[in-house]
Motif scaffolding. Structure first.
Motif, PDB file in Angstrom:
ATOM      1  N   TYR A   4     -45.611  -5.269   6.679  1.00 41.76           N
ATOM      2  CA  TYR A   4     -46.728  -6.080   7.143  1.00 41.76           C
ATOM      3  C   TYR A   4     -46.482  -7.563   6.855  1.00 41.76           C
ATOM      4  CZ  TYR A   4     -51.408  -8.047   7.467  1.00 41.76           C
ATOM      5  OH  TYR A   4     -52.484  -8.824   7.787  1.00 41.76           O
ATOM      6  N   TYR A   5     -46.134  -7.887   5.635  1.00 40.18           N
ATOM      7  CA  TYR A   5     -45.933  -9.288   5.249  1.00 40.18           C
ATOM      8  C   TYR A   5     -44.661  -9.904   5.838  1.00 40.18           C
ATOM      9  CZ  TYR A   5     -49.979  -9.114   2.294  1.00 40.18           C
ATOM     10  OH  TYR A   5     -51.271  -8.995   1.847  1.00 40.18           O
ATOM     11  N   ASN A   6     -43.738  -9.076   6.268  1.00 36.26           N
ATOM     12  CA  ASN A   6     -42.532  -9.574   6.918  1.00 36.26           C
ATOM     13  C   ASN A   6     -42.606  -9.434   8.440  1.00 36.26           C
ATOM     14  OD1 ASN A   6     -40.483 -10.438   4.784  1.00 36.26           O
ATOM     15  ND2 ASN A   6     -41.368  -8.560   3.957  1.00 36.26           N
ATOM     16  N   ARG A   7     -43.795  -9.140   8.925  1.00 34.77           N
ATOM     17  CA  ARG A   7     -44.082  -9.040  10.365  1.00 34.77           C
ATOM     18  C   ARG A   7     -43.167  -8.049  11.087  1.00 34.77           C
ATOM     19  NH1 ARG A   7     -47.477 -13.755  11.472  1.00 34.77           N
ATOM     20  NH2 ARG A   7     -47.322 -15.076   9.646  1.00 34.77           N
ATOM     21  N   LEU A   8     -42.913  -6.933  10.432  1.00 37.27           N
ATOM     22  CA  LEU A   8     -42.133  -5.861  11.019  1.00 37.27           C
ATOM     23  C   LEU A   8     -43.040  -4.659  11.239  1.00 37.27           C
ATOM     24  CD1 LEU A   8     -39.043  -6.083   8.656  1.00 37.27           C
ATOM     25  CD2 LEU A   8     -39.153  -6.874  11.019  1.00 37.27           C
ATOM     26  N   PHE A   9     -42.828  -3.951  12.326  1.00 41.48           N
ATOM     27  CA  PHE A   9     -43.633  -2.758  12.574  1.00 41.48           C
ATOM     28  C   PHE A   9     -43.036  -1.559  11.840  1.00 41.48           C
ATOM     29  CE2 PHE A   9     -44.264   1.236  14.816  1.00 41.48           C
ATOM     30  CZ  PHE A   9     -45.640   1.327  14.736  1.00 41.48           C
ATOM     31  N   PHE A  10     -43.884  -0.810  11.189  1.00 39.54           N
ATOM     32  CA  PHE A  10     -43.516   0.472  10.601  1.00 39.54           C
ATOM     33  C   PHE A  10     -44.802   1.276  10.500  1.00 39.54           C
ATOM     34  CE2 PHE A  10     -41.879   3.525   7.503  1.00 39.54           C
ATOM     35  CZ  PHE A  10     -40.592   3.714   7.996  1.00 39.54           C
ATOM     36  N   PRO A  11     -44.827   2.501  11.036  1.00 44.63           N
ATOM     37  CA  PRO A  11     -46.060   3.295  11.032  1.00 44.63           C
ATOM     38  C   PRO A  11     -46.610   3.533   9.630  1.00 44.63           C
ATOM     39  CG  PRO A  11     -44.391   4.318  12.409  1.00 44.63           C
ATOM     40  CD  PRO A  11     -43.723   3.198  11.657  1.00 44.63           C
ATOM     41  N   ARG A  12     -47.926   3.668   9.542  1.00 46.51           N
ATOM     42  CA  ARG A  12     -48.614   3.863   8.268  1.00 46.51           C
ATOM     43  C   ARG A  12     -48.503   5.299   7.766  1.00 46.51           C
ATOM     44  NH1 ARG A  12     -53.052   6.164   6.548  1.00 46.51           N
ATOM     45  NH2 ARG A  12     -54.228   5.317   4.823  1.00 46.51           N
ATOM     46  N   ASP A  13     -48.711   6.265   8.639  1.00 43.81           N
ATOM     47  CA  ASP A  13     -48.786   7.676   8.243  1.00 43.81           C
ATOM     48  C   ASP A  13     -47.427   8.368   8.328  1.00 43.81           C
ATOM     49  OD1 ASP A  13     -51.579   7.533   7.871  1.00 43.81           O
ATOM     50  OD2 ASP A  13     -51.891   7.809  10.020  1.00 43.81           O
ATOM     51  N   LYS A  15     -46.628  11.302   9.314  1.00 43.20           N
ATOM     52  CA  LYS A  15     -46.406  12.043  10.564  1.00 43.20           C
ATOM     53  C   LYS A  15     -45.889  11.120  11.664  1.00 43.20           C
ATOM     54  CE  LYS A  15     -51.228  11.926  12.127  1.00 43.20           C
ATOM     55  NZ  LYS A  15     -51.093  10.924  13.152  1.00 43.20           N
ATOM     56  N   ASP A  16     -46.324   9.875  11.645  1.00 40.62           N
ATOM     57  CA  ASP A  16     -45.841   8.892  12.619  1.00 40.62           C
ATOM     58  C   ASP A  16     -44.497   8.296  12.177  1.00 40.62           C
ATOM     59  OD1 ASP A  16     -48.139   9.229  14.213  1.00 40.62           O
ATOM     60  OD2 ASP A  16     -49.247   7.839  12.928  1.00 40.62           O
ATOM     61  N   GLN A  17     -44.304   8.137  10.876  1.00 43.10           N
ATOM     62  CA  GLN A  17     -43.042   7.604  10.363  1.00 43.10           C
ATOM     63  C   GLN A  17     -41.875   8.526  10.712  1.00 43.10           C
ATOM     64  OE1 GLN A  17     -43.717   7.152   6.178  1.00 43.10           O
ATOM     65  NE2 GLN A  17     -45.051   5.375   6.435  1.00 43.10           N
ATOM     66  N   ILE A  18     -42.079   9.825  10.575  1.00 39.72           N
ATOM     67  CA  ILE A  18     -40.994  10.777  10.843  1.00 39.72           C
ATOM     68  C   ILE A  18     -40.575  10.735  12.309  1.00 39.72           C
ATOM     69  CG2 ILE A  18     -42.347  12.864  11.289  1.00 39.72           C
ATOM     70  CD1 ILE A  18     -40.283  14.342   9.509  1.00 39.72           C
ATOM     71  N   LYS A  19     -41.535  10.491  13.206  1.00 46.39           N
ATOM     72  CA  LYS A  19     -41.215  10.365  14.634  1.00 46.39           C
ATOM     73  C   LYS A  19     -40.485   9.054  14.912  1.00 46.39           C
ATOM     74  CE  LYS A  19     -45.391  12.829  15.964  1.00 46.39           C
ATOM     75  NZ  LYS A  19     -46.728  12.635  16.544  1.00 46.39           N
ATOM     76  N   TYR A  20     -40.876   7.986  14.228  1.00 43.13           N
ATOM     77  CA  TYR A  20     -40.350   6.650  14.468  1.00 43.13           C
ATOM     78  C   TYR A  20     -38.937   6.456  13.913  1.00 43.13           C
ATOM     79  CZ  TYR A  20     -40.181   1.530  14.293  1.00 43.13           C
ATOM     80  OH  TYR A  20     -39.824   0.217  14.436  1.00 43.13           O
ATOM     81  N   PHE A  36     -38.170  12.781   4.269  1.00 39.43           N
ATOM     82  CA  PHE A  36     -39.424  13.271   4.838  1.00 39.43           C
ATOM     83  C   PHE A  36     -39.554  14.780   4.705  1.00 39.43           C
ATOM     84  CE2 PHE A  36     -38.469   9.452   7.319  1.00 39.43           C
ATOM     85  CZ  PHE A  36     -39.693   8.796   7.307  1.00 39.43           C
ATOM     86  N   TRP A  37     -40.740  15.212   4.336  1.00 42.70           N
ATOM     87  CA  TRP A  37     -41.169  16.598   4.411  1.00 42.70           C
ATOM     88  C   TRP A  37     -42.385  16.582   5.325  1.00 42.70           C
ATOM     89  CZ3 TRP A  37     -39.516  14.259   0.010  1.00 42.70           C
ATOM     90  CH2 TRP A  37     -38.557  14.908  -0.756  1.00 42.70           C
ATOM     91  N   LYS A  38     -42.970  17.725   5.597  1.00 43.84           N
ATOM     92  CA  LYS A  38     -44.227  17.749   6.349  1.00 43.84           C
ATOM     93  C   LYS A  38     -45.296  17.106   5.463  1.00 43.84           C
ATOM     94  CE  LYS A  38     -47.526  20.753   8.576  1.00 43.84           C
ATOM     95  NZ  LYS A  38     -47.956  22.116   8.840  1.00 43.84           N
ATOM     96  N   ALA A  39     -45.884  15.993   5.927  1.00 46.62           N
ATOM     97  CA  ALA A  39     -46.970  15.278   5.250  1.00 46.62           C
ATOM     98  C   ALA A  39     -46.577  14.681   3.894  1.00 46.62           C
ATOM     99  CB  ALA A  39     -48.194  16.181   5.099  1.00 46.62           C
TER     100      ALA A  39
END
Length: 89
Positions: A4-13, A15-20, A36-39
């Motif tokens: 956030y502070y470096n103005r880069l996108f990275f999902p919060r959750d 479940k979204d991080q594993i897809k990204y 990553f594991w489930k959740a």
């Protein structure tokens, strides 16, 4: 927060991080690897240590990577779904 502070996108959750995140090809763990594991997700501090929020103890812990993987499999019956590396983002 780092992203956030470096103005880069990275999902919060997780479940979204594993897809990204892109899957890491190497089987060796390195500093900055995201496991990553489930959740559940954590990050490698180096080749042997891992930091994550461990639910049963209700705190953030630094643990050996192999011990963490075995413990999560034993207590939650979860296998590692993906390993990526933070340096790619």
């Amino acid at each position: 927060i780092y992203f956030y502070y470096n103005r880069l996108f990275f999902p919060r959750d997780s479940k979204d991080q594993i897809k990204y995140c892109k899957k890491k090809i190497s089987k060796k763990f390195d500093k900055g690897d995201i496991i990553f594991w489930k959740a559940h997700v954590g990050i490698c501090l180096d080749k042997s240590k891992f930091i994550h929020a461990y639910g049963p103890r209700k705190k953030v812990l630094i643990m050996p990577i192999d011990k963490t993987i075995k413990l999560i499999k034993k207590t939650a019956n979860l296998k590692v779904k993906k390993v990526s590396n933070i340096k790619k983002y």
